[in-house]
Design an enzyme around this catalytic site. Structure first.
Site, PDB file in Angstrom:
ATOM      1  N   ASP A 148      68.424 -18.695 114.574  1.00  0.00           N
ATOM      2  CA  ASP A 148      68.263 -19.713 115.620  1.00  0.00           C
ATOM      3  C   ASP A 148      68.309 -19.137 117.037  1.00  0.00           C
ATOM      4  O   ASP A 148      69.060 -19.606 117.882  1.00  0.00           O
ATOM      5  CB  ASP A 148      69.314 -20.821 115.447  1.00  0.00           C
TER       6      ASP A 148
ATOM      7  N   HIS B 144      65.704 -19.180 119.181  1.00  0.00           N
ATOM      8  CA  HIS B 144      65.023 -20.215 119.967  1.00  0.00           C
ATOM      9  C   HIS B 144      64.670 -19.779 121.391  1.00  0.00           C
ATOM     10  O   HIS B 144      64.935 -20.507 122.357  1.00  0.00           O
ATOM     11  CB  HIS B 144      65.863 -21.495 120.016  1.00  0.00           C
TER      12      HIS B 144
ATOM     13  N   HIS C  64      61.039 -23.672 112.518  1.00  0.00           N
ATOM     14  CA  HIS C  64      60.441 -23.795 113.849  1.00  0.00           C
ATOM     15  C   HIS C  64      59.329 -22.766 114.048  1.00  0.00           C
ATOM     16  O   HIS C  64      58.554 -22.892 115.002  1.00  0.00           O
ATOM     17  CB  HIS C  64      61.502 -23.626 114.945  1.00  0.00           C
TER      18      HIS C  64
END
Length: 71
Positions: free
Chosen positions: A9, A11, A69
């Site tokens: 994660d 991101h 994602h």
């Protein structure tokens, strides 16, 4: 003994990724880095994160998995 390090994660947060790698004193000779996905979406510097992931895989033998994602 070789450490197994897992990070997920990210991101798009390149500064935090670099800080984490520095704090844990990541060394590709002694460590196996596994990136668990979600490199993009939401963060301020997605391109830098993707470039870093590519560098970690090609130069430091990290394993990079694709997160939801990253689809």
């Amino acid at each position: 003994m070789k450490r197994t390090i897992m990070i997920s994660d990210i991101h798009g947060c390149i500064d935090q990724l670099n800080q984490m790698l520095h704090l844990i004193q990541f060394n590709s000779i002694d460590d196996q880095l596994i990136l668990l996905g979600d490199y993009v979406d939401r963060g301020p510097n997605i391109k830098a994160v993707v470039d870093k992931v590519i560098e970690l895989v090609t130069e430091h033998h990290a394993i990079a998995l694709r997160g939801n994602h990253d689809q």
